[in-house]
Scaffold this motif. Sequence first.
Motif, PDB file in Angstrom:
ATOM      1  N   GLN A  52       0.830  -1.205   0.000  1.00 46.88           N
ATOM      2  CA  GLN A  52       0.000   0.000   0.000  1.00 46.88           C
ATOM      3  C   GLN A  52       0.864   1.255   0.000  1.00 46.88           C
ATOM      4  O   GLN A  52       0.513   2.256  -0.629  1.00 46.88           O
ATOM      5  CB  GLN A  52      -0.928   0.010   1.215  1.00 46.88           C
ATOM      6  N   GLU A  56       0.548   4.040  -2.769  1.00 47.31           N
ATOM      7  CA  GLU A  56       0.173   5.415  -2.442  1.00 47.31           C
ATOM      8  C   GLU A  56       1.186   6.388  -3.033  1.00 47.31           C
ATOM      9  O   GLU A  56       0.818   7.448  -3.534  1.00 47.31           O
ATOM     10  CB  GLU A  56       0.096   5.608  -0.917  1.00 47.31           C
ATOM     11  N   HIS A 185      -7.729   9.060  -0.301  1.00 41.99           N
ATOM     12  CA  HIS A 185      -8.616   8.540   0.740  1.00 41.99           C
ATOM     13  C   HIS A 185      -9.992   8.198   0.151  1.00 41.99           C
ATOM     14  O   HIS A 185     -10.558   7.141   0.445  1.00 41.99           O
ATOM     15  CB  HIS A 185      -8.762   9.572   1.853  1.00 41.99           C
ATOM     16  N   ARG A 188      -9.825   5.080  -1.760  1.00 46.98           N
ATOM     17  CA  ARG A 188      -9.780   3.891  -0.901  1.00 46.98           C
ATOM     18  C   ARG A 188     -11.167   3.522  -0.407  1.00 46.98           C
ATOM     19  O   ARG A 188     -11.478   2.345  -0.242  1.00 46.98           O
ATOM     20  CB  ARG A 188      -8.901   4.150   0.327  1.00 46.98           C
ATOM     21  N   GLN A 189     -11.979   4.529  -0.143  1.00 43.95           N
ATOM     22  CA  GLN A 189     -13.335   4.241   0.356  1.00 43.95           C
ATOM     23  C   GLN A 189     -14.151   3.451  -0.654  1.00 43.95           C
ATOM     24  O   GLN A 189     -15.110   2.770  -0.284  1.00 43.95           O
ATOM     25  CB  GLN A 189     -14.063   5.553   0.705  1.00 43.95           C
ATOM     26  N   ASN A 191     -12.617   1.319  -2.736  1.00 42.21           N
ATOM     27  CA  ASN A 191     -11.731   0.201  -3.087  1.00 42.21           C
ATOM     28  C   ASN A 191     -11.017   0.392  -4.433  1.00 42.21           C
ATOM     29  O   ASN A 191     -10.772  -0.559  -5.155  1.00 42.21           O
ATOM     30  CB  ASN A 191     -12.522  -1.121  -3.119  1.00 42.21           C
TER      31      ASN A 191
ATOM     32  N   HIS B 238      -9.666  -2.740   6.427  1.00 39.39           N
ATOM     33  CA  HIS B 238      -9.934  -1.417   5.875  1.00 39.39           C
ATOM     34  C   HIS B 238     -10.129  -1.496   4.368  1.00 39.39           C
ATOM     35  O   HIS B 238      -9.635  -2.397   3.709  1.00 39.39           O
ATOM     36  CB  HIS B 238      -8.800  -0.449   6.215  1.00 39.39           C
ATOM     37  N   ARG B 239     -10.872  -0.534   3.855  1.00 39.71           N
ATOM     38  CA  ARG B 239     -11.195  -0.530   2.426  1.00 39.71           C
ATOM     39  C   ARG B 239      -9.975  -0.152   1.608  1.00 39.71           C
ATOM     40  O   ARG B 239      -9.111   0.581   2.063  1.00 39.71           O
ATOM     41  CB  ARG B 239     -12.319   0.481   2.164  1.00 39.71           C
ATOM     42  N   GLY B 240      -9.919  -0.640   0.430  1.00 37.24           N
ATOM     43  CA  GLY B 240      -8.787  -0.291  -0.426  1.00 37.24           C
ATOM     44  C   GLY B 240      -8.685  -1.219  -1.611  1.00 37.24           C
ATOM     45  O   GLY B 240      -9.423  -2.188  -1.743  1.00 37.24           O
ATOM     46  N   HIS B 242      -6.486  -3.319  -2.246  1.00 34.01           N
ATOM     47  CA  HIS B 242      -5.925  -4.646  -1.953  1.00 34.01           C
ATOM     48  C   HIS B 242      -6.994  -5.736  -1.974  1.00 34.01           C
ATOM     49  O   HIS B 242      -6.668  -6.914  -2.129  1.00 34.01           O
ATOM     50  CB  HIS B 242      -5.200  -4.644  -0.605  1.00 34.01           C
TER      51      HIS B 242
END
Lengths: 193, 336
Positions: A52, A56, A185, A188-189, A191, B238-240, B242
């Motif tokens: 990650q 990022e 962010h 990510r919420q 996905n 957690h969301r992501g 992955h």
Amino acid sequence: MNPDVALFHWFNQFAGQSVWLDWLVRALVNDYAVPTLFAFVIGGLWFAGASQAVREANQRGVLYALLGLLLANLVVKVNWMLYFRPRPFAIEEEVKLLFYRPAVSSFPSEPVATLIALATGVWLYNRRVGWGLLALTIAFALARVIAGVHYPSDVLGGAAIGFLATGVLYRYVKILDRLVALVIHTGRQVNLA
Amino acid sequence: MENRILFGLLMLGEGDLARNYILFCLVASFGVLQFVAGRYGWRGMMLLSAHLSRQLGLALMALAYLWFFAIQPDLFIPGLAGGELLTFSLLAFMLAFLLALLAGFISIRLLQRPRVRRPPKREWVQVGKGRAEWWLPRGAPTIYVLALREIGTDTLDVLAGELVARSAAVLLCESRWSDAALAVFRERCAQFPETARAAVGLGTGGDRVLAGDMVQNPPLSLCARLALAPYGAAVNRHRGLHWLRETDYVSAWQATRGKWSASEAVSGNALIVYGDEDGLISVAEARARFPQAIFVAGARHFDLAAHPPVQRLACELFGLPVAVGVAAHVPCKERP
């Protein structure tokens, strides 16, 4: 003779000398090959990274690249409104042209500014891919001069604008860091980052 | 003649230039995404295996370039401007991304879906706002098993089917309805107090199986508990992006939207199993949290329940025969 013009003629002399060099120059200089390849690399970079943290970093690079592209284009457009420089094929003698005749100002080179802005943004967070994109941009810029479309100072000016646009945004506009973090962010919420 | 769209803001160029350019970007972008998906293991975006996806990606990119530059002879006359190039390539990339997600969905849900043994009899039970299913064997069950699925997925059904084929009765539901399902489970077990009971859960279901309140208030005697890939800590869920390493985008969306809370410390007789290729929980994290956990080679998170070693473990733990049709060797007894 003006050194810029002398250098232009020195590069332009290679046009029309070799079928293979002409083919390579045309492949690089057209509006579709290199810019589109940049788009694909940047699109793919968003999803690249084993961890990650690496992802990022790449995503930050992509976002700064896009922000730099916007600013670089704005600066180029403002420049064009203030100053018009004729293209080499419009005023120089014995120019070998391997491209069509753009009507906009020769200085600064907008495609080079755009590509350098993108490459710089990527380079800030991913040196390997960034150097690759920078190398490709250099080849593109050289092709533009060889093809008779720009003076060397045009591409240097475009490169400076592109580099500074992204660099200034990254270094001095701190609020953009929060914007970039917010975009990641939000991604990510859903996905996607 | 110039064609313009969107109130004259975008130019389509001469002939089929815009259409061909969009198609070129679409194919090449899809190729890029397949290559990146194969390189970094994004199963939720891959149509084929990782190795083949990388090769497919490179081939598509090369073919797209060759095709476009072969059929478009007029690339050295003024064509699309920067604005059009940016807009069309962006649209094409977004469409290619949607296609990649669709490819991952088809690959995971249809092409790679493990075969589930359907039970001889099924009963549906309302549990809160959700639904649970009783999977019942032919004849009297030798054990009742509460099976809690990961939110948004049904891969635990593979294990449930194997247990039912070996004379277990399984109450299957999503872990978010576990409280209501537990009440239904208790009620059925109370009717057959001599029959052994056990619980198994995957992911969020595994966390629920480990929770102390599973066997309290009122007490519920479980001879065994099997937790498959429990998360243990909220940070692991957690969301992501992955999640696309493990599943398709739709399942990832559903799984990350469901309410869930981290499990309490392990209590009692639970066996914890992880896949050593789990894309959501690293082996190091899992070992740190549960040193006694077993790791199954080559298993990921969601397909853990479909792995034969896990099925064998479950059968041995619950006192069921490893092979179908063979009488149980040892009835399930409470683990120390």
